[in-house]
Design an enzyme around this catalytic site. Sequence first.
Site, mmCIF file in Angstrom:
data_model
loop_
_atom_site.group_PDB
_atom_site.id
_atom_site.type_symbol
_atom_site.label_atom_id
_atom_site.label_comp_id
_atom_site.label_asym_id
_atom_site.label_seq_id
_atom_site.Cartn_x
_atom_site.Cartn_y
_atom_site.Cartn_z
ATOM 1 C CB SER A 82 -0.902 0.021 1.231
ATOM 2 O OG SER A 82 -1.482 1.308 1.347
ATOM 3 C CG HIS A 127 -4.066 -1.452 -1.443
ATOM 4 N ND1 HIS A 127 -5.192 -2.179 -1.774
ATOM 5 C CD2 HIS A 127 -4.434 -0.632 -0.432
ATOM 6 C CE1 HIS A 127 -6.192 -1.823 -0.986
ATOM 7 N NE2 HIS A 127 -5.766 -0.865 -0.157
ATOM 8 C CG ASP A 156 -5.148 2.585 1.006
ATOM 9 O OD1 ASP A 156 -6.129 1.834 0.877
ATOM 10 O OD2 ASP A 156 -4.064 2.222 1.513
ATOM 11 C CG MET A 160 -8.305 7.284 2.533
ATOM 12 S SD MET A 160 -7.501 7.290 4.130
ATOM 13 C CE MET A 160 -6.637 5.715 4.082
ATOM 14 C CG HIS A 219 -9.386 0.376 -0.348
ATOM 15 N ND1 HIS A 219 -8.783 0.179 0.884
ATOM 16 C CD2 HIS A 219 -10.729 0.330 -0.133
ATOM 17 C CE1 HIS A 219 -9.734 0.020 1.800
ATOM 18 N NE2 HIS A 219 -10.916 0.121 1.218
ATOM 19 C CG MET A 269 -11.334 3.438 2.128
ATOM 20 S SD MET A 269 -9.794 3.466 3.049
ATOM 21 C CE MET A 269 -8.625 3.513 1.694
ATOM 22 C CG MET A 271 -11.743 -2.527 5.189
ATOM 23 S SD MET A 271 -10.251 -2.098 4.284
ATOM 24 C CE MET A 271 -9.288 -1.258 5.536
ATOM 25 C CG ASP A 287 -6.362 -2.655 3.201
ATOM 26 O OD1 ASP A 287 -5.253 -2.398 3.705
ATOM 27 O OD2 ASP A 287 -7.030 -1.832 2.545
HETATM 28 C C1 DX5 Z 1 -6.381 1.748 5.688
HETATM 29 C C2 DX5 Z 1 -5.960 1.409 4.290
HETATM 30 C C3 DX5 Z 1 -4.880 0.404 4.203
HETATM 31 C C4 DX5 Z 1 -3.567 0.850 4.790
HETATM 32 C C5 DX5 Z 1 -2.903 -0.348 5.374
HETATM 33 O O1 DX5 Z 1 -7.525 2.513 5.630
HETATM 34 O O2 DX5 Z 1 -7.060 0.915 3.545
HETATM 35 O O3 DX5 Z 1 -4.686 -0.021 2.862
HETATM 36 O O4 DX5 Z 1 -2.695 1.422 3.861
HETATM 37 O O5 DX5 Z 1 -1.801 0.088 6.080
HETATM 38 P P1 DX5 Z 1 -1.071 -0.831 7.154
HETATM 39 O O6 DX5 Z 1 -0.531 -2.019 6.413
HETATM 40 O O7 DX5 Z 1 -0.024 0.066 7.697
HETATM 41 O O8 DX5 Z 1 -2.118 -1.232 8.171
HETATM 42 ZN ZN ZN Z 2 -6.631 -0.028 1.542
#
Ligand code: DX5
Ligand code: ZN
Length: 221
Positions: free
Chosen positions: A10, A34, A36, A38, A67, A69, A137, A175
């Site tokens: 990620s 990956h 993320d 947000m 991903h 979010m 998750m 994840d």
């Molecule tokens: C959290 C993200 C994850 C995050 C995981 O909301 O969706 O993808 O990057 O990070 P680690 O591996 O540090 O928990």
């Molecule tokens: Zn993620």
Amino acid sequence: MGPEVRIAPSILAADFAALGSEIDRVAPAADWLHVDVMDGHFVPNLTIGPPVVAAIRRHSDLYLDCHLMMSNPGDYLEAFCDAGASSCSVHVEVGGTAELIRAMRDLGVGVGLAVNPETPFEAVEPWIGAVDLLLVMTVHPGFGGQRFMAEVLPKVEAARRAIDEAGLEVVVEVDGGIDTTTAASVVAAGARMLVAGSAVFGAEDPAAAAGRIRRAAVGAP
Ligand code: DX5
Ligand code: ZN
């Protein structure tokens, strides 16, 4: 021989000011990357959007596992596809799942459905035959570096069982909080794609760290 386990580093935990070289450092050991996304609404954090995905795509051929979010992912699916996303995962909690799956299929992008820790497997079960990827998750979404939630493991097991019983090829991805100490438990529960952020990019050598997680996941030395 255990199951084949793949790793999706990620980039949330990478140095955003040096994203290109961070990706280069992890690429030899990365199956997917990956990404993320947000929105500051579905989760209390803001990260990246389509322009950054487009910049990564110009830099790398890696599979970009986006991903989303976001509360309104449907408004941005086309932009992420145009930017070069390989798959998009939308959260089941935002609703409108049937329409979102159809929109992703029409766009020709990999179809992912993500589920928060407190949301039961039953919420995603109706869709398992319609998606390519189920993103379970194992932390509350929004931030990297959180503690792995072992209480989610029964949901991973339920997903594995339902997918196998239906003879489907859906990828079960986990994840959050994945590292060398938690990887084996998620794989034993049925996950086959492991997202890891801080455990990879927080290491001196991210590619070596991803390799260690992969080996730990299947109990290899
Ligand atoms: C959290 C993200 C994850 C995050 C995981 O909301 O969706 O993808 O990057 O990070 P680690 O591996 O540090 O928990
Ligand atoms: Zn993620």
